[in-house]
Write a protein that holds these residues in place. Structure first.
Motif, PDB file in Angstrom:
ATOM      1  N   GLY A   1      10.570  37.658  28.682  1.00 52.00           N
ATOM      2  CA  GLY A   1      10.923  38.810  28.138  1.00 52.00           C
ATOM      3  C   GLY A   1      11.172  38.660  26.542  1.00 52.00           C
ATOM      4  O   GLY A   1      11.994  39.628  26.018  1.00 52.00           O
ATOM      5  N   TRP A   2      10.853  37.542  26.205  1.00 51.09           N
ATOM      6  CA  TRP A   2      11.098  37.210  24.588  1.00 51.09           C
ATOM      7  C   TRP A   2      10.943  38.213  23.486  1.00 51.09           C
ATOM      8  O   TRP A   2      11.596  38.518  22.692  1.00 51.09           O
ATOM      9  N   GLN A   3       9.712  39.285  23.786  1.00 47.96           N
ATOM     10  CA  GLN A   3       9.405  40.240  23.070  1.00 47.96           C
ATOM     11  C   GLN A   3      10.646  41.385  22.982  1.00 47.96           C
ATOM     12  O   GLN A   3      10.809  42.063  21.786  1.00 47.96           O
ATOM     13  N   GLU A   4      11.274  41.546  23.986  1.00 51.87           N
ATOM     14  CA  GLU A   4      12.529  42.545  24.026  1.00 51.87           C
ATOM     15  C   GLU A   4      13.857  41.767  23.574  1.00 51.87           C
ATOM     16  O   GLU A   4      14.680  42.677  23.748  1.00 51.87           O
ATOM     17  N   ALA A   5      13.635  40.478  23.131  1.00 51.56           N
ATOM     18  CA  ALA A   5      15.020  40.061  22.794  1.00 51.56           C
ATOM     19  C   ALA A   5      14.775  39.200  21.371  1.00 51.56           C
ATOM     20  O   ALA A   5      15.094  38.119  21.309  1.00 51.56           O
ATOM     21  N   PRO A   6      14.633  40.045  20.384  1.00 50.09           N
ATOM     22  CA  PRO A   6      14.500  39.423  19.211  1.00 50.09           C
ATOM     23  C   PRO A   6      15.473  38.357  18.409  1.00 50.09           C
ATOM     24  O   PRO A   6      15.223  37.599  17.979  1.00 50.09           O
ATOM     25  N   GLY A   7      16.710  38.756  18.912  1.00 47.90           N
ATOM     26  CA  GLY A   7      17.885  37.969  18.445  1.00 47.90           C
ATOM     27  C   GLY A   7      17.788  36.707  18.819  1.00 47.90           C
ATOM     28  O   GLY A   7      18.669  35.726  18.484  1.00 47.90           O
ATOM     29  N   LEU A   8      17.368  36.368  19.985  1.00 50.73           N
ATOM     30  CA  LEU A   8      17.493  35.201  20.950  1.00 50.73           C
ATOM     31  C   LEU A   8      16.512  34.168  20.476  1.00 50.73           C
ATOM     32  O   LEU A   8      16.710  33.036  20.576  1.00 50.73           O
ATOM     33  N   TYR A   9      15.435  34.320  19.611  1.00 45.58           N
ATOM     34  CA  TYR A   9      14.485  33.623  19.331  1.00 45.58           C
ATOM     35  C   TYR A   9      14.265  33.664  17.824  1.00 45.58           C
ATOM     36  O   TYR A   9      14.125  34.786  17.167  1.00 45.58           O
ATOM     37  N   SER A  10      14.012  32.704  17.005  1.00 42.63           N
ATOM     38  CA  SER A  10      13.842  32.675  15.730  1.00 42.63           C
ATOM     39  C   SER A  10      12.351  33.108  15.394  1.00 42.63           C
ATOM     40  O   SER A  10      11.578  33.140  16.367  1.00 42.63           O
ATOM     41  N   GLU A  11      12.057  33.195  13.844  1.00 42.70           N
ATOM     42  CA  GLU A  11      10.560  33.983  13.746  1.00 42.70           C
ATOM     43  C   GLU A  11       9.696  32.766  14.091  1.00 42.70           C
ATOM     44  O   GLU A  11       8.559  33.226  14.525  1.00 42.70           O
TER      45      GLU A  11
END
Length: 152
Positions: A75-85
């Protein structure tokens, strides 16, 4: 329960040789083991490859990727703060290359990758995505068995 159909390495030890050469190239390209692990896990999630999910989950933890980031990866798209650009661009490319028949790679995704990676890094990233998709297909086709490991 699925039974392993064959052991490709036993059937033809030379079959893995080009894949190992590709892995050597990928891991020497400087993308980082943590980023490579995220790419490998996301492709393996999309392909449903338990063997690769198990292996690369352990590799990710060894590379310092935290459990929370692994737990949320699908669900990475819903968690922008967990993954760098940079990670988000790599994961997006992984999804679109893995599901290439559903519309190819979008211009938006390509521009995101181009903003975060040099051309040489993009080449290595693309090869990493190709490689994990090959590994997934081999493991799923042969019903590769999970290794026996002690549970934590």
């Amino acid at each position: 329960m699925l039974q392993q159909r064959m052991n490709l390495n036993e059937a033809d030890p030379l079959a893995y040789k080009p894949m190992y050469a590709m892995e050597k190239y990928i891991h020497s390209a400087g993308l980082g083991e943590d980023l490579l692990a995220l790419v490998k896990i996301r492709a393996s999630q999309l392909n449903g490859c338990a063997y690769c999910l198990d292996m690369h989950g352990r590799e990710a933890r060894a590379a310092g990727v935290g459990n929370r980031r692994l737990d949320v990866l699908s669900g990475w798209q819903e968690a922008p703060g967990l993954y760098s650009e940079r990670e988000r661009a790599a994961i997006a490319l992984t999804e679109e290359m893995t599901l290439i028949g559903e519309g190819g790679v979008s211009q938006e995704t390509w521009l995101g990758v181009s903003a975060e990676f040099s051309d040489a890094e993009t080449a290595a990233l693309m090869m990493a995505i190709c490689a994990i998709n090959v590994w997934n297909r081999i493991a799923i086709t042969t019903h590769q068995e999970l290794p026996e490991i002690a549970e934590n």
